[in-house]
Design a protein around this motif. Structure first.
Motif, PDB file in Angstrom:
ATOM      1  N   GLY A  37      -9.759  10.754  -0.684  1.00  0.00           N
ATOM      2  CA  GLY A  37     -10.082   9.376  -0.366  1.00  0.00           C
ATOM      3  C   GLY A  37     -11.580   9.257  -0.174  1.00  0.00           C
ATOM      4  N   ASN A  38     -12.131   8.066  -0.386  1.00  0.00           N
ATOM      5  CA  ASN A  38     -13.583   7.898  -0.296  1.00  0.00           C
ATOM      6  C   ASN A  38     -13.962   6.906   0.800  1.00  0.00           C
ATOM      7  OD1 ASN A  38     -12.708   5.541  -1.560  1.00  0.00           O
ATOM      8  ND2 ASN A  38     -14.474   5.422  -2.919  1.00  0.00           N
ATOM      9  N   TRP A  39     -15.275   6.787   1.021  1.00  0.00           N
ATOM     10  CA  TRP A  39     -15.765   5.828   2.007  1.00  0.00           C
ATOM     11  C   TRP A  39     -17.173   5.381   1.599  1.00  0.00           C
ATOM     12  CZ3 TRP A  39     -19.551   5.942   6.092  1.00  0.00           C
ATOM     13  CH2 TRP A  39     -20.406   7.057   6.049  1.00  0.00           C
ATOM     14  N   LYS A  45     -10.791   4.016  -3.023  1.00  0.00           N
ATOM     15  CA  LYS A  45      -9.758   4.544  -3.917  1.00  0.00           C
ATOM     16  C   LYS A  45      -9.145   5.806  -3.339  1.00  0.00           C
ATOM     17  CE  LYS A  45     -12.679   4.838  -7.326  1.00  0.00           C
ATOM     18  NZ  LYS A  45     -13.288   5.100  -8.672  1.00  0.00           N
ATOM     19  N   VAL A  46      -7.908   6.041  -3.743  1.00  0.00           N
ATOM     20  CA  VAL A  46      -7.231   7.309  -3.501  1.00  0.00           C
ATOM     21  C   VAL A  46      -7.010   7.955  -4.864  1.00  0.00           C
ATOM     22  CG1 VAL A  46      -5.109   8.415  -2.691  1.00  0.00           C
ATOM     23  CG2 VAL A  46      -6.114   6.538  -1.373  1.00  0.00           C
ATOM     24  N   VAL A  79      -5.882   5.060  -7.548  1.00  0.00           N
ATOM     25  CA  VAL A  79      -5.359   3.743  -7.205  1.00  0.00           C
ATOM     26  C   VAL A  79      -6.359   3.073  -6.270  1.00  0.00           C
ATOM     27  CG1 VAL A  79      -4.041   4.604  -5.207  1.00  0.00           C
ATOM     28  CG2 VAL A  79      -3.305   2.519  -6.374  1.00  0.00           C
ATOM     29  N   PRO A  80      -6.587   1.763  -6.413  1.00  0.00           N
ATOM     30  CA  PRO A  80      -7.518   1.068  -5.507  1.00  0.00           C
ATOM     31  C   PRO A  80      -7.043   1.137  -4.061  1.00  0.00           C
ATOM     32  CG  PRO A  80      -7.024  -0.277  -7.429  1.00  0.00           C
ATOM     33  CD  PRO A  80      -6.064   0.860  -7.457  1.00  0.00           C
ATOM     34  N   HIS A  81      -7.999   1.171  -3.156  1.00  0.00           N
ATOM     35  CA  HIS A  81      -7.713   1.238  -1.722  1.00  0.00           C
ATOM     36  C   HIS A  81      -8.619   0.250  -1.006  1.00  0.00           C
ATOM     37  CE1 HIS A  81      -7.890   2.875   2.421  1.00  0.00           C
ATOM     38  NE2 HIS A  81      -6.653   3.282   2.176  1.00  0.00           N
ATOM     39  N   THR A  82      -8.046  -0.618  -0.201  1.00  0.00           N
ATOM     40  CA  THR A  82      -8.839  -1.611   0.521  1.00  0.00           C
ATOM     41  C   THR A  82      -9.499  -0.959   1.730  1.00  0.00           C
ATOM     42  OG1 THR A  82      -7.318  -3.362  -0.149  1.00  0.00           O
ATOM     43  CG2 THR A  82      -8.795  -3.843   1.685  1.00  0.00           C
ATOM     44  N   GLY A  83     -10.828  -0.973   1.753  1.00  0.00           N
ATOM     45  CA  GLY A  83     -11.571  -0.370   2.850  1.00  0.00           C
ATOM     46  C   GLY A  83     -11.781   1.119   2.656  1.00  0.00           C
ATOM     47  N   LEU A 117      -0.398   6.536  -9.639  1.00  0.00           N
ATOM     48  CA  LEU A 117      -0.183   6.324  -8.207  1.00  0.00           C
ATOM     49  C   LEU A 117       0.108   4.850  -7.986  1.00  0.00           C
ATOM     50  CD1 LEU A 117      -2.955   8.331  -6.281  1.00  0.00           C
ATOM     51  CD2 LEU A 117      -0.485   8.532  -5.929  1.00  0.00           C
ATOM     52  N   GLY A 118       1.123   4.554  -7.175  1.00  0.00           N
ATOM     53  CA  GLY A 118       1.445   3.167  -6.877  1.00  0.00           C
ATOM     54  C   GLY A 118       1.816   3.001  -5.419  1.00  0.00           C
TER      55      GLY A 118
END
Length: 383
Positions: A37-39, A45-46, A79-83, A117-118
């Motif tokens: 995971g990123n920041w 994204k994951v 997969v997109p990740h919010t925040g 990934l979903g």
């Protein structure tokens, strides 16, 4: 082999969390897939990655076509990740759960046939400030294939079940400050660390929501940033502090439960026992380093199987002599108050920017950093 350079994969994102995917074969600890995971990026994204096997490398070498880049991890899917991704854990071989700086927890499924990934479940805004606005969910832990426990800056603990869209239990006032780390001790017991330097144990079966035990570092209230449970001896936990001190706790004790060890020059972001060989422990830090703590030489003294010279640096605790009481000593991590005991401590990686996250399975250590890179390195002699 021990000094071989790490595999480096530049990924154009600051890595906040990295986790090995468990093997679907319960009798094997080998795995070659991991999640990140990123920041601090425009797009959270994951991602899932696959590390080429050592067997493939040997085949390439024998064929005369070996290329060091072949050993770099390959991106399987994302997969997109919010925040920002503030924590990441696999709940099963095909499901990974993340926590977000927005206060949301999301469960993702890895569809292996299509390599995608979903999101299969999302608990939105379950961490909130007094104004009912979302605040960061800072950490999470999992138990079995259906239970997730999250904690956050709001001092709240949520118990989640993957079959229900709302938390099945909320401990609103678990803490008056930020909870920085949480992990299961037993099936229905969790332990948390917080910004006031306290460890709190919660029994999720109790209706009150009050901690059943509280431990604290003596002296100044130095924030504790992370916590890890010994994989076989559940009364032993390790914590990393904001001032770079690694501490080992014996939760059976009340008066002198802690052995502090001078460690990094800045905050320790993660601490990990090796899952199958817990005489080995790893830490990563804001100072850009990863350390390998080897207590095998201490273990030989405890069991009487060797001289225990170790050849490492000497670390002694600041707690009073005899803090272990009359309890039987079954772990080298509990006898570090003796001046005879030596830990072999090695720096495995040293970077300019912070190293935020680590994970180890078998003999491969994964690291993620603010240098927008993933590092994988062999740790020979551990399996």
């Amino acid at each position: 082999m021990d000094d071989s350079p790490p595999i480096v994969k530049f990924v154009s994102q600051k890595i906040s969390k990295i986790r090995w995917k468990p093997n679907q074969n319960q009798y094997s600890h080998e795995t070659d897939v991991f999640a990140t995971g990123n920041w601090d990026d425009e797009a959270g994204k994951v991602c899932l990655w696959k590390l080429p096997s050592m067997e493939q490398e040997v085949m390439d070498m024998e064929a005369g076509g070996y290329d060091p880049a072949v050993r770099e991890p390959n991106l399987l899917c994302e997969v997109p990740h919010t925040g920002d991704v503030t924590d990441l854990e696999f709940i099963s071989a095909d499901h990974v759960v993340s926590s977000s700086s927005t206060g949301t927890v999301t469960l993702y499924r890895h569809h292996t046939n299509s390599q995608t990934l979903g999101a299969s479940m999302s608990w939105e805004g379950i961490h909130k400030d007094p104004g009912d606005k979302g605040c960061p969910c800072t950490c999470l832990t999992t138990q079995g294939e259906d239970m997730v426990v999250s904690a956050g800056e709001d001092g709240r603990i949520n118990v989640l079940n993957v079959a229900y869209r709302k938390p099945v239990r909320v401990i609103d006032k678990a803490n008056s400050c930020t909870i920085n780390g949480i992990t299961f001790l037993k099936q229905l017991e969790v332990i948390s660390v917080d910004s006031s330097g306290q460890l709190k144990v919660f029994d999720l079966r109790q209706a009150s929501g009050d901690p059943v035990r509280t431990f604290a570092l003596s002296g100044e209230q130095t924030p504790l940033q992370c916590v890890a449970r010994h994989p076989t001896q559940y009364h032993i936990v390790a914590t990393g502090a904001y001032d770079g001190v690694l501490s080992v706790w014996d939760l059976r004790q009340e008066k002198f439960p802690v052995t502090p060890l001078e460690a990094h020059s800045a905050a320790i972001w993660e601490v990990k026992f090796h899952p199958n060989n817990p005489d080995h422990l790893f830490t990563c830090s804001e100072d850009g380093s990863v350390w390998h703590w080897n207590a095998s030489s201490v273990a030989s003294l405890v069991t009487g199987t060797g001289a225990g010279s170790g050849g490492g640096s000497l670390f002694s605790q600041n707690t009073p002599t005899g803090g272990a009481g009359n309890m039987s000593i079954t772990s080298p991590w509990l006898v570090l108050d003796s001046g005879r005991q030596k830990l072999d401590v090695k720096s495995k990686l040293s970077l300019t920017l912070p190293l935020n996250t680590i994970d180890i399975v078998s003999q491969i250590l994964l690291c993620g950093s603010d240098e927008e890179a993933i590092y994988a390195m062999d740790i020979p002699g551990i399996r």
